[in-house]
Scaffold this motif. Structure first.
Motif, PDB file in Angstrom:
ATOM      1  N   ALA A 299       0.817  -1.206   0.000  1.00 53.59           N
ATOM      2  CA  ALA A 299       0.000   0.000   0.000  1.00 53.59           C
ATOM      3  C   ALA A 299       0.856   1.263   0.000  1.00 53.59           C
ATOM      4  CB  ALA A 299      -0.909   0.004   1.228  1.00 53.59           C
ATOM      5  N   ASP A 300       0.432   2.209  -0.797  1.00 55.00           N
ATOM      6  CA  ASP A 300       1.038   3.546  -0.832  1.00 55.00           C
ATOM      7  C   ASP A 300       0.222   4.435   0.092  1.00 55.00           C
ATOM      8  OD1 ASP A 300       1.946   6.088  -1.372  1.00 55.00           O
ATOM      9  OD2 ASP A 300       1.547   6.012  -3.529  1.00 55.00           O
ATOM     10  N   TYR A 301       0.839   4.914   1.165  1.00 51.12           N
ATOM     11  CA  TYR A 301       0.125   5.713   2.166  1.00 51.12           C
ATOM     12  C   TYR A 301       0.245   7.219   1.934  1.00 51.12           C
ATOM     13  CZ  TYR A 301      -0.800   1.753   5.369  1.00 51.12           C
ATOM     14  OH  TYR A 301      -1.278   0.603   5.958  1.00 51.12           O
ATOM     15  N   SER A 302       0.823   7.649   0.820  1.00 53.75           N
ATOM     16  CA  SER A 302       0.985   9.085   0.592  1.00 53.75           C
ATOM     17  C   SER A 302      -0.380   9.755   0.439  1.00 53.75           C
ATOM     18  CB  SER A 302       1.856   9.332  -0.640  1.00 53.75           C
ATOM     19  OG  SER A 302       1.283   8.754  -1.797  1.00 53.75           O
ATOM     20  N   PRO A 303      -0.458  11.061   0.747  1.00 55.94           N
ATOM     21  CA  PRO A 303      -1.762  11.750   0.839  1.00 55.94           C
ATOM     22  C   PRO A 303      -2.680  11.615  -0.364  1.00 55.94           C
ATOM     23  CG  PRO A 303      -0.055  13.102   1.812  1.00 55.94           C
ATOM     24  CD  PRO A 303       0.651  11.924   1.187  1.00 55.94           C
ATOM     25  N   ASN A 304      -2.159  11.555  -1.575  1.00 59.83           N
ATOM     26  CA  ASN A 304      -3.022  11.491  -2.760  1.00 59.83           C
ATOM     27  C   ASN A 304      -3.135  10.083  -3.343  1.00 59.83           C
ATOM     28  OD1 ASN A 304      -3.573  14.326  -2.806  1.00 59.83           O
ATOM     29  ND2 ASN A 304      -1.515  14.654  -3.635  1.00 59.83           N
ATOM     30  N   SER A 305      -2.710   9.098  -2.596  1.00 52.92           N
ATOM     31  CA  SER A 305      -2.712   7.738  -3.114  1.00 52.92           C
ATOM     32  C   SER A 305      -4.126   7.173  -3.245  1.00 52.92           C
ATOM     33  CB  SER A 305      -1.904   6.827  -2.185  1.00 52.92           C
ATOM     34  OG  SER A 305      -2.097   5.470  -2.511  1.00 52.92           O
ATOM     35  N   PRO A 306      -4.444   6.537  -4.372  1.00 57.66           N
ATOM     36  CA  PRO A 306      -5.743   5.871  -4.511  1.00 57.66           C
ATOM     37  C   PRO A 306      -5.869   4.656  -3.598  1.00 57.66           C
ATOM     38  CG  PRO A 306      -4.339   5.370  -6.395  1.00 57.66           C
ATOM     39  CD  PRO A 306      -3.627   6.415  -5.593  1.00 57.66           C
ATOM     40  N   ASP A 307      -4.743   4.195  -3.024  1.00 60.76           N
ATOM     41  CA  ASP A 307      -4.795   3.042  -2.131  1.00 60.76           C
ATOM     42  C   ASP A 307      -5.509   3.350  -0.823  1.00 60.76           C
ATOM     43  OD1 ASP A 307      -3.295   1.770  -4.037  1.00 60.76           O
ATOM     44  OD2 ASP A 307      -1.440   1.699  -2.855  1.00 60.76           O
ATOM     45  N   LEU A 308      -5.533   4.616  -0.404  1.00 60.54           N
ATOM     46  CA  LEU A 308      -6.062   4.948   0.921  1.00 60.54           C
ATOM     47  C   LEU A 308      -7.531   4.575   1.063  1.00 60.54           C
ATOM     48  CD1 LEU A 308      -4.354   8.407   1.537  1.00 60.54           C
ATOM     49  CD2 LEU A 308      -3.627   6.147   2.325  1.00 60.54           C
ATOM     50  N   THR A 309      -8.312   4.807   0.024  1.00 63.34           N
ATOM     51  CA  THR A 309      -9.729   4.453   0.077  1.00 63.34           C
ATOM     52  C   THR A 309      -9.897   2.950   0.227  1.00 63.34           C
ATOM     53  OG1 THR A 309     -10.364   6.374  -1.254  1.00 63.34           O
ATOM     54  CG2 THR A 309     -11.907   4.526  -1.191  1.00 63.34           C
ATOM     55  N   LYS A 310      -9.041   2.184  -0.457  1.00 66.23           N
ATOM     56  CA  LYS A 310      -9.127   0.724  -0.359  1.00 66.23           C
ATOM     57  C   LYS A 310      -8.722   0.233   1.030  1.00 66.23           C
ATOM     58  CE  LYS A 310      -8.350  -0.008  -5.297  1.00 66.23           C
ATOM     59  NZ  LYS A 310      -7.500  -0.611  -6.348  1.00 66.23           N
ATOM     60  N   VAL A 311      -7.741   0.878   1.643  1.00 66.23           N
ATOM     61  CA  VAL A 311      -7.328   0.485   2.990  1.00 66.23           C
ATOM     62  C   VAL A 311      -8.417   0.826   4.001  1.00 66.23           C
ATOM     63  CG1 VAL A 311      -5.584   0.736   4.795  1.00 66.23           C
ATOM     64  CG2 VAL A 311      -4.893   0.742   2.390  1.00 66.23           C
ATOM     65  N   ALA A 312      -9.024   1.991   3.844  1.00 66.00           N
ATOM     66  CA  ALA A 312     -10.131   2.358   4.739  1.00 66.00           C
ATOM     67  C   ALA A 312     -11.268   1.347   4.617  1.00 66.00           C
ATOM     68  CB  ALA A 312     -10.620   3.771   4.415  1.00 66.00           C
ATOM     69  N   ASN A 313     -11.561   0.929   3.392  1.00 68.63           N
ATOM     70  CA  ASN A 313     -12.605  -0.078   3.184  1.00 68.63           C
ATOM     71  C   ASN A 313     -12.210  -1.415   3.799  1.00 68.63           C
ATOM     72  OD1 ASN A 313     -15.120  -1.041   1.961  1.00 68.63           O
ATOM     73  ND2 ASN A 313     -13.794  -2.175   0.568  1.00 68.63           N
ATOM     74  N   LEU A 314     -10.924  -1.761   3.711  1.00 71.05           N
ATOM     75  CA  LEU A 314     -10.426  -2.984   4.346  1.00 71.05           C
ATOM     76  C   LEU A 314     -10.678  -2.950   5.853  1.00 71.05           C
ATOM     77  CD1 LEU A 314      -8.671  -5.600   4.469  1.00 71.05           C
ATOM     78  CD2 LEU A 314      -6.673  -4.086   4.536  1.00 71.05           C
ATOM     79  N   LEU A 315     -10.392  -1.824   6.489  1.00 72.74           N
ATOM     80  CA  LEU A 315     -10.601  -1.721   7.934  1.00 72.74           C
ATOM     81  C   LEU A 315     -12.087  -1.742   8.281  1.00 72.74           C
ATOM     82  CD1 LEU A 315      -7.847   0.849   8.987  1.00 72.74           C
ATOM     83  CD2 LEU A 315      -7.821  -1.648   9.139  1.00 72.74           C
ATOM     84  N   ARG A 316     -12.919  -1.197   7.414  1.00 74.03           N
ATOM     85  CA  ARG A 316     -14.366  -1.310   7.633  1.00 74.03           C
ATOM     86  C   ARG A 316     -14.803  -2.764   7.589  1.00 74.03           C
ATOM     87  NH1 ARG A 316     -14.661   3.513   4.472  1.00 74.03           N
ATOM     88  NH2 ARG A 316     -15.037   2.332   2.563  1.00 74.03           N
ATOM     89  N   ARG A 317     -14.293  -3.513   6.606  1.00 75.59           N
ATOM     90  CA  ARG A 317     -14.658  -4.928   6.482  1.00 75.59           C
ATOM     91  C   ARG A 317     -14.131  -5.743   7.658  1.00 75.59           C
ATOM     92  NH1 ARG A 317     -12.081  -7.139   2.343  1.00 75.59           N
ATOM     93  NH2 ARG A 317     -10.959  -5.311   1.575  1.00 75.59           N
TER      94      ARG A 317
ATOM     95  N   GLY B 264       3.522   7.759   5.130  1.00 77.02           N
ATOM     96  CA  GLY B 264       2.876   8.531   4.073  1.00 77.02           C
ATOM     97  C   GLY B 264       3.035  10.024   4.186  1.00 77.02           C
ATOM     98  N   ASP B 265       3.721  10.465   5.238  1.00 79.68           N
ATOM     99  CA  ASP B 265       3.992  11.896   5.432  1.00 79.68           C
ATOM    100  C   ASP B 265       2.723  12.733   5.591  1.00 79.68           C
ATOM    101  OD1 ASP B 265       6.793  11.624   5.351  1.00 79.68           O
ATOM    102  OD2 ASP B 265       6.763  11.597   3.159  1.00 79.68           O
ATOM    103  N   HIS B 266       1.697  12.161   6.193  1.00 78.44           N
ATOM    104  CA  HIS B 266       0.508  12.933   6.534  1.00 78.44           C
ATOM    105  C   HIS B 266       0.763  13.736   7.806  1.00 78.44           C
ATOM    106  CE1 HIS B 266      -2.549  10.799   3.947  1.00 78.44           C
ATOM    107  NE2 HIS B 266      -1.543   9.948   3.890  1.00 78.44           N
ATOM    108  N   GLY B 267       0.055  14.848   7.936  1.00 79.67           N
ATOM    109  CA  GLY B 267      -0.034  15.509   9.223  1.00 79.67           C
ATOM    110  C   GLY B 267      -1.085  14.801  10.057  1.00 79.67           C
ATOM    111  N   PRO B 268      -1.145  15.101  11.369  1.00 74.61           N
ATOM    112  CA  PRO B 268      -2.125  14.410  12.204  1.00 74.61           C
ATOM    113  C   PRO B 268      -3.570  14.658  11.785  1.00 74.61           C
ATOM    114  CG  PRO B 268      -1.008  16.168  13.423  1.00 74.61           C
ATOM    115  CD  PRO B 268      -0.265  15.979  12.153  1.00 74.61           C
ATOM    116  N   GLU B 269      -3.876  15.863  11.307  1.00 71.41           N
ATOM    117  CA  GLU B 269      -5.250  16.132  10.877  1.00 71.41           C
ATOM    118  C   GLU B 269      -5.634  15.272   9.681  1.00 71.41           C
ATOM    119  OE1 GLU B 269      -2.859  18.410  11.120  1.00 71.41           O
ATOM    120  OE2 GLU B 269      -3.547  20.152  12.292  1.00 71.41           O
ATOM    121  N   SER B 270      -4.734  15.194   8.688  1.00 71.66           N
ATOM    122  CA  SER B 270      -5.006  14.386   7.491  1.00 71.66           C
ATOM    123  C   SER B 270      -5.131  12.911   7.857  1.00 71.66           C
ATOM    124  CB  SER B 270      -3.884  14.577   6.471  1.00 71.66           C
ATOM    125  OG  SER B 270      -4.007  13.664   5.402  1.00 71.66           O
ATOM    126  N   ALA B 271      -4.235  12.428   8.720  1.00 74.85           N
ATOM    127  CA  ALA B 271      -4.273  11.010   9.106  1.00 74.85           C
ATOM    128  C   ALA B 271      -5.574  10.688   9.833  1.00 74.85           C
ATOM    129  CB  ALA B 271      -3.070  10.686   9.982  1.00 74.85           C
TER     130      ALA B 271
END
Length: 268
Positions: A105-123, A203-210
């Motif tokens: 997974a690419d955790y950088s702020p604009n990565s399309p992977d983030l939505t998939k990871v969030a969905n993984l955690l929901r599942r 992914g170099d997010h700030g705490p608010e973004s994370a």
């Protein structure tokens, strides 16, 4: 501390034969460098397909992690690669998993992977807690909590992965969690909390973004504010301890991220 890695071909011939009895004749192997818990980690190509193989000696102090992965796997359909077979032979325990095709997974702020990871955690949040022996989050964090009462926030009846390292998340059309060595029972929002720190570190997010990404997980939305702050402080203490032993670049990033998040939580 990482476990010393050896190649698949270094296994005793009796173990190799036992693996081939399940997987078929081996054509090619590729040692995998990522991961810390296994002495063997390799992609194994056979005449009938491929699998991911990991293993430890049965007298290794963390052999319980291999057994934990085998026990929890049947409950993780669609969440983790399927366990295809397991071998215990000549002082080794070897697990053979479905070989996922995809990328870390690419955790950088604009990565399309983030939505998939969030969905993984929901599942994952929808998976019932299996009736197997698991470590408890409040026990694992006992010596790191600022106050004993903080531990009440971490207790729960949800199945947790607890190591959201981006190398433990494989993304293709969907996202999957690998390396369930530290499977734990606890509060449903904790994995989203672990993800916050990894988003900041990897992914170099700030705490608010994370935290905004964590809020894509329903359990996070209803997590008690005081509990999240208590977890952020406890997690920072975990990394303080780890960094005291070996401050490599990877550990330094995690320590810095955990400190920043704990500070952010205490002032917001």
């Amino acid at each position: 501390m990482a476990t010393k890695r050896i190649t698949f071909d270094d296994l005793p011939s009796s173990v190799l034969a036992a693996v081939e009895a399940h997987a078929g004749p081996v054509i090619k192997t590729e040692t995998v460098s990522e991961g810390f818990n296994s002495e063997i980690a390799a992609r194994v190509i056979t005449d009938s397909g491929s699998c991911f193989v990991k293993g430890l000696r049965t007298d290794h102090r963390r052999v319980w992690t291999q057994r934990r992965e085998a026990e929890v796997n049947p409950f993780l359909h669609g969440i983790a690669p399927a366990l295809l077979w397991q071998v215990e032979e000549s002082g080794w325990i070897i697990l053979g998993f479905e070989n996922l095709k995809g990328h870390h997974a690419d955790y950088s702020p604009n990565s399309p992977d983030l939505t998939k990871v969030a969905n993984l955690l929901r599942r994952l949040g929808e998976v019932p807690l299996p009736d197997i022996e698991l470590r408890k989050a409040e026990q694992r964090l006992k010596t790191y909590a600022v106050k004993p009462s903080d531990l009440d926030y971490f207790a729960g009846r949800s199945l947790l992965h607890t190591d959201l390292n981006n190398h433990n998340v494989i993304v293709d059309e969907s996202a999957y969690l690998v390396d369930w060595a530290w499977a734990t029972s606890g509060a449903a929002w904790l994995d989203a909390g672990y993800w916050v720190v990894w988003l900041m570190a990897a992914g170099d997010h700030g705490p608010e973004s994370a935290e905004e990404w964590a809020s894509q997980v329903p359990a996070w939305i209803i997590a008690p504010k005081e509990g999240v702050t208590a977890f952020a402080r406890a997690n920072a203490n975990v990394w303080e301890e780890i960094a005291a032993g070996e401050l490599d670049e990877w550990t330094a990033r995690m320590l810095n991220a955990s400190r920043r998040w704990a500070t952010f939580r205490q002032h917001n």
